[in-house]
Design an enzyme around this catalytic site. Structure first.
Site, PDB file in Angstrom:
ATOM      1  N   ARG A 140       0.845  -1.185   0.000  1.00  0.00           N
ATOM      2  CA  ARG A 140       0.000   0.000   0.000  1.00  0.00           C
ATOM      3  C   ARG A 140       0.885   1.240   0.000  1.00  0.00           C
ATOM      4  NH1 ARG A 140      -4.380  -2.156   4.488  1.00  0.00           N
ATOM      5  NH2 ARG A 140      -4.820  -4.085   3.386  1.00  0.00           N
ATOM      6  N   LYS A 193     -16.388  -3.324  10.666  1.00  0.00           N
ATOM      7  CA  LYS A 193     -15.381  -4.208  11.248  1.00  0.00           C
ATOM      8  C   LYS A 193     -15.244  -4.021  12.753  1.00  0.00           C
ATOM      9  CE  LYS A 193     -11.720  -1.030   9.884  1.00  0.00           C
ATOM     10  NZ  LYS A 193     -10.275  -0.966   9.831  1.00  0.00           N
ATOM     11  N   HIS A 215     -13.773 -11.137   6.610  1.00  0.00           N
ATOM     12  CA  HIS A 215     -12.328 -10.911   6.458  1.00  0.00           C
ATOM     13  C   HIS A 215     -11.797 -10.823   7.876  1.00  0.00           C
ATOM     14  CE1 HIS A 215     -12.938  -8.773   2.372  1.00  0.00           C
ATOM     15  NE2 HIS A 215     -14.155  -8.946   2.832  1.00  0.00           N
TER      16      HIS A 215
END
Length: 673
Positions: free
Chosen positions: A389, A494, A540
């Site tokens: 990233r 999340k 995830h």
RNA sequence: GCCAGCGUAGCUCAACGGUAGAGCACCGCUUUUGUAAAGCGGGGGUUGCGGGUUCAAAUCCCACCGCUGGCUCCA
């Protein structure tokens, strides 16, 4: 008539008008001297504010109360702002300057808009001016002004930010008046309370100057922020500074260098860590451990490449939604398909590849490679997947913020009915990881989308469902958590496990994320018991988060003194002279044969020097061997953090160490004798 | 990316306009060592990179790269 209930249970009656200061004086002159503010009906007020009629609980805050510290720091921030205006002139605009009470390093700051930003070397001048203001013992007077009058006052002073703040107070809280605090030649918009006069400010230090955007938005002007700290006495402040200095010795960047764990080389690139042999041991230990946990929990391990077609990342949404934080795509030139010679050298975008910013699209392809029945679900695909990233240069930080890192990633594909159980299982795994390593000081953040933002994919109905799923799970896990808007991943909400580093900065480690959106974008299916295709839900999750960040935090958590199972070197064999090298080699070999990581120090140094060398490397056990040990086939054991713990038979010492290592820190090999 | 600070030997730092130095580490020799540093000697630097100012630049100026503390960002 005023009746005050004091903390000791007694009560006092007064005729109006009365201030807290007067009450303090009435109780004792010494108390009046020590008083900083008062608490009336649980609300902090100035000593000089007239007390309201009626019956109230009443408490004085002295320099010994923790609550006073915040007031002191807030007043110190005002003193600093006043000093900055005196030193740099009337062009300086002051904006906001809060006290910080739970920051590890700093106690307050103030943001200024100044024609030229202050420099580090200006801090001394400002401090000197602050000392003068303290010596002047200026009283802080609170005034309530109607909104218009206050705006006019700050308008005349050229303080446009204050006018803007007042406008917002009107807009958000519909106030009709605001409070100001005046001290000599300085007046500030402030809710208070404050110390009665600037002479009460005792020990302070300005620490650093930084840039900070007005209202925290990079669209706005960058202001000059000055950080400082303040205490009621110099001793407490010195202790604070000492504490920060001590904490810096735990910094993983320092220890990483000293212990030879990792390297970030400018030649390779910023934010691209190289794992040195000793650091790699730690990483392999953690990975091996978690791998065995995963297989026990029904995960299947997969391996996928570091790059993937750009088109796939368009489908997933990564490319359009997070273009700015990715390395630029690898574009292929396709001369054959160019329309004409003029465009022959232009890259053809569709043929490009992307260094993967996330592993999920690859794992989705693995799921898609087969048909799935509801009987197969959940499918749990795990990989230590390395992602890249393009983090902003100013954000890079040792191992905790990097540009290439390995997630202990997995994607769980399940039915909507199974979802909450799966999320629960993932949270349990994260808690196991943190608990085993003694990282108990974490907070749980539930990151929701910000409905006002356009950085999220998918249908709002999916988001509602996913957010409700997470709430259901966390509320039944018995964990304290805070829900935070705008902290979601772009595809779903999340649960993050957040810890602090040695300087008190927060970092997200483990994460569990619910995602209804990517299954839709990739058209994922399973066959239900009704013989109809259905859409699975994805989870995830990464219990460590990233290996880099996790180990960075772990280095600081242990201060480099890793438990035996993680220690890069578990024991060093130190012969007292080279006459015993032969026996030392035998000891080392016996340890190695038993699976331990043992080093031999046969340098021509005295034993004291050898001990010092390996002690500084924070090796858990040192085996000193000489004539006696050779004769008796023993080792003299020295334990990290202790001195000698005794002499043990070689075999027994090795067996005890293996037991300790296998316990992952739960047992100690040697009881000190 | 933005604001401020910093970049000298492998590491930690000194020199801050006038010939680049110390400790540790490294190499060699002496010492054969018993629980946190034995002694002596030696090698090692175009001072992050590139320009400029100056008789002279590690030192002053400009640009770039990197690091540190913040801000913003953070899948």
């Amino acid at each position: 008539m005023l009746i005050l209930q004091l903390p000791d249970g007694s009560s006092k009656q007064y005729e109006q008008p009365v201030t807290a200061e007067k009450v303090a004086m009435d109780i004792s002159p010494r108390l009046a001297q020590a008083a900083m503010a008062a608490v009336v009906d649980g609300k902090k007020v100035d000593l000089t504010t007239p007390l309201p009629d009626g019956e109230h609980t009443f408490k004085l805050l002295t320099d010994r109360d923790a609550d006073s510290l915040e007031i002191l720091r807030h007043t110190t921030a005002h003193v600093m702002a006043q000093a900055v205006r005196r030193v740099f002139g009337k062009d300086v605009q002051y904006t906001i300057g809060p006290a910080l009470t739970d920051d590890f390093q700093y106690g307050f700051y103030y943001d200024f808009d100044m024609p030229t930003p202050a420099k580090q070397e200006d801090l001394e001048k400002i401090e000197q001016e602050m000392q003068k203001i303290v010596a002047e013992k200026l009283p802080l007077a609170r005034l309530e002004l109607p909104v218009e009058a206050a705006k006019q006052k700050f308008g005349q002073l050229g303080q446009a930010y204050k006018v803007e703040l007042i406008d917002d107070l009107v807009k958000d809280a519909n106030v009709s008046s605001v409070s100001l605090y005046e001290q000599g030649d300085f007046v500030d918009l402030c809710r208070g309370p404050h110390l009665p006069n600037t002479g009460k400010v005792k020990a302070f230090k300005l620490m650093s100057v930084a840039g900070a955007y007005w209202r925290g938005s990079e669209q706005n002007k960058m202001l000059t922020r000055i950080y400082g700290v303040a205490y009621f006495d110099k001793k407490a402040m010195d202790e604070h500074i000492q504490r920060v200095e001590q904490a810096k010795l735990r910094d993983h960047r320092l220890l990483g260098k000293q212990l030879g764990l990792f390297l970030i080389s400018d030649a390779v690139g910023p934010g691209l860590p190289l794992w040195l042999p000793r650091g790699t041991v730690i990483r392999h230990q953690l990975e091996g451990w978690i791998r065995s946990e995963l297989t026990a929990r029904g995960y299947q391990l997969v391996i996928t490449p570091h790059i993937g077609r750009l088109a796939m990342y368009r489908t997933s949404g990564h490319y359009p939604y997070y273009k700015d934080s990715q390395f630029p795509p690898i574009l292929m030139q396709d001369k054959e398909s160019a329309c004409c010679a003029e465009h022959a050298n232009e890259p053809v975008l569709e043929e490009g590849y992307l260094l993967k910013p996330m592993n999920c699209p690859h794992h989705i392809q693995i799921y898609k490679a087969n048909q799935h029945s509801y009987r197969d679900l959940p499918v749990r695909l795990a990989e230590f997947g390395t992602v890249y990233r393009m983090e902003q240069s100013g954000e890079l930080n040792g191992l905790t913020r990097v540009r290439g890192f390995t997630q202990d990633d997995a994607h769980l594909f399940c039915t909507p009915d199974q979802l909450e159980d799966e999320v629960r299982g993932c949270c349990d795994l994260v808690k196991l990881v943190l608990g085993t390593l003694g990282l108990t000081d974490y907070r749980v953040r539930v990151g929701m989308r910000d409905p006002a933002s356009d950085k999220y994919v998918g249908d709002p109905a999916n988001w509602e469902r996913a957010e409700q799923n997470l709430r259901n799970v966390v509320s039944h896990l018995g964990m304290n958590y805070s829900e935070e808007k705008g902290e979601a991943a772009f595809y779903g909400p999340k649960i993050d496990f957040v810890v602090r580093d040695c300087l008190g900065r927060e970092w997200q480690l483990g994460t569990v994320q619910v995602d209804y959106n990517l299954p839709e974008r990739f058209g994922l299916e399973y066959m239900g018991s009704d013989n109809q295709p259905h859409r699975p839900v994805m989870v995830h999750r990464a219990p460590f988060g990233s290996m880099e960040r996790f180990i960075g935090i772990l280095i600081e958590h242990f201060g480099g003194a890793f438990p035996l199972w993680l220690s890069p070197v578990q024991a060093a064999v130190l012969p007292v002279s080279d006459k015993f090298n032969e026996y030392a080699i035998k000891v080392q070999q016996a340890g190695k044969d038993a699976g331990l990581r043992v080093e031999l120090d046969d340098a021509p140094d005295k034993i004291g020097a050898k001990i010092r060398r390996w002690t500084m490397q924070k090796v858990p056990y040192l085996f000193v061997v000489g004539q006696r040990e050779q004769d008796e086939q023993t080792v003299s054991v020295r334990q990290r953090g202790a001195a000698e713990v005794g002499t043990f038979k070689l075999d027994a010492a090795i067996a005890a160490m293996n037991e300790e290592a296998a316990s992952r820190g739960a047992k100690a090999a040697f009881a000190a004798t």
